[in-house]
Design a protein around this motif. Structure first.
Motif, PDB file in Angstrom:
ATOM      1  N   UNK A 129       0.876  -1.164   0.000  1.00 11.11           N
ATOM      2  CA  UNK A 129       0.000   0.000   0.000  1.00 11.11           C
ATOM      3  C   UNK A 129       0.918   1.219   0.000  1.00 11.11           C
ATOM      4  N   UNK A 130       0.903   1.964  -1.096  1.00 12.12           N
ATOM      5  CA  UNK A 130       1.859   3.056  -1.212  1.00 12.12           C
ATOM      6  C   UNK A 130       3.271   2.496  -1.207  1.00 12.12           C
ATOM      7  N   UNK A 131       4.121   3.044  -0.363  1.00 14.52           N
ATOM      8  CA  UNK A 131       5.499   2.554  -0.260  1.00 14.52           C
ATOM      9  C   UNK A 131       5.655   1.517   0.836  1.00 14.52           C
ATOM     10  N   UNK A 132       4.588   1.174   1.521  1.00 15.76           N
ATOM     11  CA  UNK A 132       4.641   0.203   2.615  1.00 15.76           C
ATOM     12  C   UNK A 132       4.170  -1.163   2.134  1.00 15.76           C
ATOM     13  N   UNK A 133       4.945  -2.190   2.469  1.00 15.19           N
ATOM     14  CA  UNK A 133       4.637  -3.540   2.009  1.00 15.19           C
ATOM     15  C   UNK A 133       4.546  -4.495   3.180  1.00 15.19           C
ATOM     16  N   UNK A 134       3.734  -5.529   3.009  1.00 12.72           N
ATOM     17  CA  UNK A 134       3.667  -6.584   4.009  1.00 12.72           C
ATOM     18  C   UNK A 134       5.012  -7.286   4.092  1.00 12.72           C
ATOM     19  N   UNK A 135       5.232  -8.014   5.180  1.00 12.01           N
ATOM     20  CA  UNK A 135       6.540  -8.641   5.383  1.00 12.01           C
ATOM     21  C   UNK A 135       6.535 -10.134   5.104  1.00 12.01           C
ATOM     22  N   UNK A 136       5.362 -10.717   4.825  1.00 11.00           N
ATOM     23  CA  UNK A 136       5.293 -12.173   4.647  1.00 11.00           C
ATOM     24  C   UNK A 136       5.436 -12.537   3.175  1.00 11.00           C
ATOM     25  N   UNK A 137       4.501 -12.105   2.351  1.00 11.68           N
ATOM     26  CA  UNK A 137       4.575 -12.360   0.928  1.00 11.68           C
ATOM     27  C   UNK A 137       4.395 -13.828   0.571  1.00 11.68           C
ATOM     28  N   UNK A 138       4.655 -14.134  -0.694  1.00 11.37           N
ATOM     29  CA  UNK A 138       4.620 -15.509  -1.187  1.00 11.37           C
ATOM     30  C   UNK A 138       5.892 -15.742  -1.976  1.00 11.37           C
ATOM     31  N   UNK A 139       6.463 -16.936  -1.861  1.00 13.09           N
ATOM     32  CA  UNK A 139       7.791 -17.169  -2.421  1.00 13.09           C
ATOM     33  C   UNK A 139       7.844 -18.486  -3.186  1.00 13.09           C
ATOM     34  N   UNK A 140       8.795 -18.570  -4.093  1.00 12.58           N
ATOM     35  CA  UNK A 140       9.105 -19.807  -4.794  1.00 12.58           C
ATOM     36  C   UNK A 140      10.527 -19.689  -5.308  1.00 12.58           C
ATOM     37  N   UNK A 141      11.021 -20.747  -5.949  1.00 14.98           N
ATOM     38  CA  UNK A 141      12.374 -20.693  -6.499  1.00 14.98           C
ATOM     39  C   UNK A 141      12.422 -21.505  -7.784  1.00 14.98           C
ATOM     40  N   UNK A 142      13.465 -21.263  -8.548  1.00 16.16           N
ATOM     41  CA  UNK A 142      13.646 -21.973  -9.804  1.00 16.16           C
ATOM     42  C   UNK A 142      15.135 -22.168 -10.027  1.00 16.16           C
ATOM     43  N   UNK A 143      15.495 -23.344 -10.544  1.00 14.79           N
ATOM     44  CA  UNK A 143      16.894 -23.649 -10.850  1.00 14.79           C
ATOM     45  C   UNK A 143      16.999 -23.894 -12.348  1.00 14.79           C
ATOM     46  N   UNK A 144      17.272 -22.863 -13.127  1.00 12.85           N
ATOM     47  CA  UNK A 144      17.288 -23.030 -14.587  1.00 12.85           C
ATOM     48  C   UNK A 144      18.445 -23.915 -15.031  1.00 12.85           C
ATOM     49  N   UNK A 145      18.186 -24.785 -15.983  1.00  8.11           N
ATOM     50  CA  UNK A 145      19.230 -25.638 -16.534  1.00  8.11           C
ATOM     51  C   UNK A 145      19.896 -24.937 -17.710  1.00  8.11           C
ATOM     52  N   UNK A 146      21.081 -25.435 -18.073  1.00 10.35           N
ATOM     53  CA  UNK A 146      21.790 -24.858 -19.205  1.00 10.35           C
ATOM     54  C   UNK A 146      20.978 -25.013 -20.485  1.00 10.35           C
ATOM     55  N   UNK A 147      20.341 -26.176 -20.647  1.00 10.34           N
ATOM     56  CA  UNK A 147      19.551 -26.401 -21.854  1.00 10.34           C
ATOM     57  C   UNK A 147      18.397 -25.407 -21.948  1.00 10.34           C
ATOM     58  N   UNK A 148      17.721 -25.142 -20.827  1.00 11.62           N
ATOM     59  CA  UNK A 148      16.596 -24.194 -20.842  1.00 11.62           C
ATOM     60  C   UNK A 148      17.051 -22.807 -21.283  1.00 11.62           C
ATOM     61  N   UNK A 149      18.192 -22.383 -20.779  1.00 13.66           N
ATOM     62  CA  UNK A 149      18.633 -21.032 -21.089  1.00 13.66           C
ATOM     63  C   UNK A 149      19.217 -20.930 -22.498  1.00 13.66           C
ATOM     64  N   UNK A 150      19.927 -21.952 -22.945  1.00 17.11           N
ATOM     65  CA  UNK A 150      20.422 -21.920 -24.323  1.00 17.11           C
ATOM     66  C   UNK A 150      19.261 -21.950 -25.310  1.00 17.11           C
ATOM     67  N   UNK A 151      18.190 -22.630 -24.949  1.00 16.66           N
ATOM     68  CA  UNK A 151      17.020 -22.683 -25.804  1.00 16.66           C
ATOM     69  C   UNK A 151      16.393 -21.291 -25.954  1.00 16.66           C
ATOM     70  N   UNK A 152      16.552 -20.467 -24.920  1.00 11.46           N
ATOM     71  CA  UNK A 152      16.012 -19.108 -24.962  1.00 11.46           C
ATOM     72  C   UNK A 152      16.943 -18.138 -25.676  1.00 11.46           C
ATOM     73  N   UNK A 153      18.206 -18.505 -25.822  1.00 11.50           N
ATOM     74  CA  UNK A 153      19.158 -17.638 -26.502  1.00 11.50           C
ATOM     75  C   UNK A 153      19.830 -16.660 -25.560  1.00 11.50           C
ATOM     76  N   UNK A 154      20.766 -15.900 -26.136  1.00 10.70           N
ATOM     77  CA  UNK A 154      21.460 -14.881 -25.356  1.00 10.70           C
ATOM     78  C   UNK A 154      22.852 -15.288 -24.921  1.00 10.70           C
ATOM     79  N   UNK A 155      23.357 -16.436 -25.387  1.00  9.38           N
ATOM     80  CA  UNK A 155      24.665 -16.935 -24.963  1.00  9.38           C
ATOM     81  C   UNK A 155      25.620 -17.013 -26.147  1.00  9.38           C
TER      82      UNK A 155
END
Length: 739
Positions: A535-561
């Motif tokens: 709300x404005x510049x103030x945020x809750x402290x809990x939130x929702x979280x997740x993570x991802x471990x990208x593989x080399x194949x996934x990123x090469x498939x997307x390009x940029x290397x």
């Protein structure tokens, strides 16, 4: 299981003058068995159909209009037939009866107990020898069990339904459905009781909230206290239908309301007394005197935190907030922003740690520094009494008052506020008569527990060139803040070690995978995402979280290397560097030669450069096949001019034209600058959605590419700001096994 209830049906019979012949309208309505008269059991059957307890087929003749239901009007017609007799029956009122009859009101009351299969006494109406003909002065009496006795007044019936109670800002609003006023109940009475159900419309232990002719009401939220750990509070509401004379039905509609602390604070009317936030930097030099006789004027107001050893160099005169205290103050203020708790007045001690706490809370009102609640230097003996005088003052309508004071009062002890911990608050509700009822205590970190639910269900997955993030937003937060952190969970919405991915309004986000690096055996990488409601510049402290471990194949498939290959295995012939460089050679372009006749015989050769072996051809072809199978897009292929490098690129067949570059060609151009020239190419960003392949040589003291085996590759990601980040190295066989 049988459903038992008692029904009182009051039928008001209006007998106008003159009456139309019975056969025109009433046609013996209710004569279920067709015997020419309406008996009590037939009336009871009609009531059962009207209540939905029996099918219409039980007495189809009572459904006068054939709509499949029995109405009050049809019941009235049946009662008239019971009283006056059916048309053509011996008991019927003659059609040549007087054309003018006195107007009268007759009431018939039927009381029965109904179950899923009711068993009721059956009593027929009097025979033709004892007609029941009503007159204005002597209303007839049907001797039956149960009996119908016309009276001069009606008993009201019906009850309210669907009571809803909700907090709306500073009010509690109630809505319900009233019964049909034709039943006699034209008023509503709403009662409220704490921690117990309302016991009827005249419950002496309940408080009347509303009485009148309406189907909604409201009362100030200030009338309620919150449900807190010290005192569980649930308010029970009930609405009853009443007559204009004040008599009410016993049945009503009920609902409960359990106000939370944020609910009531949002409505205003409370005083919140804090002890300043955590402060253990330096100490109060009370030896400098009081305000009446100070050795150092205003020493208590000093914000100087220069108190380390040696003591002789210290200039601090009062205890100051520490870093934790500053964080506490900010978090409390943010919680007030998110919870939308109005503060109309902020009162503070004059000590810097108190004023600093108030400033960092930033509650939206100017800070008033008061000597009366300032520790030690003014009137310490009466500081507790002074504080409670302020607590007893009612805040301005719709607001709360914040006080930032101290604990640690001299004897006698000061109730509640004298025992507060750093950053802890005691909440009071002034009663308007000088009283200060205590409500609850809230520690500095418990404000976060009062925040509404924020975003939830964050998920992340790689789709082509982006990481797709989706979540469900909490309705209390108009904005979200999305952060990403490498190899560690995001530590709150202001985590300085996290990258801000997005701030705004959405519930779906695409984060380019070009921002990420893959997890590799040499350097595992997991990216943690978190989304916070704000709300404005103030945020809750809990939130929702997740993570991802990208593989080399996934990123090469997307390009940029950019992938730097050393050419495939080349063990045929040798480079005749004695033929000179491009600038001074006796055999022009000798390095481009693809002649592989060097083995036969060794002393007679036309080959001038080392060539691919059969193994090398297999390696190059396998690399290209793996790229095609994995879907790794290549937008640019840069090769050394040596035949073994060009043939490696040709056999790999990456799908882009081959550019032969002197910059990456071994020996013959600028061997001393080849490493740096290669690094410049590694830093060039590939075209969107593609990778760049460079096929060159090792050597030249340029790690890690200088140490590659034949067919090996070093993978880089060009950085947005220049340069390139080394990701990992692979041999030719590993391309076919990438996950």
């Amino acid at each position: 299981m049988a459903l038992l209830r008692t029904l009182t049906l009051v039928v008001l019979l209006l007998v106008p003058a003159p009456r139309a012949p019975a056969g025109l309208a009433d046609a013996c309505v209710g004569d279920c068995d067709g015997d020419g008269m309406v008996a009590i059991n037939e009336l009871i059957a009609g009531v059962g159909i009207a209540l939905g307890q029996q099918p219409v087929s039980t007495c189809a003749n009572i459904d006068r209009n054939g709509d499949g239901a029995v109405t009050v009007e049809e019941l009235i017609a049946a009662v008239r037939a019971a009283l006056d007799g059916c048309p053509g029956s011996p008991t019927a009122t003659p059609t040549d009866a007087p054309t003018a009859m006195p107007t009268a009101t007759a009431a018939v009351t039927l009381t029965l107990t109904a179950s899923a299969t009711p068993t009721l006494p059956v009593t027929e109406v009097p025979s033709a020898t004892a007609p029941a003909t009503p007159t204005a002065t002597a209303p007839p009496t049907l001797s039956a069990t149960p009996s119908f006795t016309p009276t001069a007044t009606a008993t009201p019936f019906g009850a309210p339904t669907d009571l809803v109670v909700a907090i709306d800002g500073g009010d509690v609003r109630l809505v319900w459905n009233n019964p049909d006023p034709l039943g006699g109940f034209t008023q509503a009475r709403v009662l409220r009781r704490l921690n117990a159900a309302v016991d009827g419309p005249d419950d002496a232990a309940a408080e009347t909230v509303f009485s009148g002719a309406a189907s909604n009401a409201a009362h100030p939220l200030l009338a309620l206290l919150p449900n807190v750990p010290e005192d569980n509070r649930t308010y029970h509401y009930a609405v009853f239908a009443c007559s204009a004379a004040g008599s009410c039905g016993a049945d009503g509609a009920a609902a409960t309301l359990t106000p939370t602390l944020p609910d009531v604070l949002r409505g205003g009317g409370y005083v919140i007394h804090w002890r300043h936030a955590s402060a253990d930097v330096c100490s109060d030099k009370t030896n400098l005197g009081t305000a009446a006789n100070p050795i150092v004027p205003d020493w208590w107001k000093s914000c100087d935190a220069n108190c380390p050893a040696p003591p002789g160099e210290s200039t601090a005169t009062a205890r100051q907030l520490n870093d934790e205290g500053r964080d506490e103050s900010v978090r409390i203020g943010q919680a007030f922003d998110i919870l939308r708790l109005p503060v109309g007045r902020v009162l503070s001690s004059e000590f810097c740690r108190n004023v600093g706490t108030a400033e960092l809370m930033d509650l939206g009102a100017p800070i008033e520094q008061l000597p009366s609640i300032t520790f030690f230097v003014y009137d310490e003996a009466n500081r507790c009494a002074n504080s409670y005088e302020l607590i007893a003052e009612a805040p301005a309508a719709g607001t709360n008052t914040a006080i930032i004071g101290h604990a640690g009062f001299p004897s006698p002890a000061c109730p509640v506020i004298g025992t507060l911990a750093w950053g802890e608050a005691a909440i009071f509700k002034p009663d308007g008569a000088g009283g200060t009822p205590f409500v609850t205590r809230v520690s500095d970190d418990e404000w976060a527990d009062l925040l509404p639910a924020g975003p939830s269900g964050l998920s992340a997955g790689i789709e082509a060139t982006h990481v797709r993030l989706t979540w469900s937003n909490g309705p209390a937060y108009p904005r979200v803040r999305v952060l990403r952190r490498l190899n560690d969970a995001v530590a709150g919405p202001a985590d300085p070690d996290a990258t801000l991915v997005f701030s705004g309004v959405t519930d779906t986000l695409l984060d380019p995978v070009s921002n990420l690096l893959p997890g590799t055996p040499s350097e595992p990488r997991t990216y943690h995402y978190a989304v916070y409601g704000c709300v404005g510049s103030s945020c809750e402290t809990v939130g929702t979280a997740t993570f991802i471990s990208p593989t080399l194949a996934q990123l090469l498939r997307a390009g940029g290397y950019t992938i730097f290959f050393r050419h495939a295995s080349a063990r045929l012939c040798a480079d005749n560097t004695d033929l000179g460089t491009a600038a001074n050679t006796t055999v022009p372009n000798w390095w481009k030669s693809c002649d592989a006749t060097c083995p036969l015989p060794p002393d007679v050769t036309t080959a001038t450069a080392r060539q691919l072996s059969d193994v090398g051809r297999i390696e190059a072809t396998s690399i290209g096949a793996a790229f095609a199978a994995q879907g790794f897009p290549v937008g640019r292929v840069i090769s050394s001019e040596f035949c073994r490098a060009v043939q490696t690129a040709e056999l790999a067949d990456f799908g882009a034209p081959i550019e032969q570059s002197p910059a990456v060609t071994f020996f013959v151009y600028d061997e001393a600058g080849r490493c740096e020239a290669t690094r410049v190419l590694l830093a060039e960003r590939p075209t969107a959605g593609s990778n760049t392949a460079i096929i060159s040589h090792s050597g030249n003291d340029c790690p890690p590419i200088s140490g590659l085996s034949m067919g090996g590759a070093a993978i880089y990601r060009p950085n947005p700001g220049g340069g390139a980040t080394f990701v990992t190295a692979l041999n030719w066989e590993q391309w076919g096994t990438l996950p």
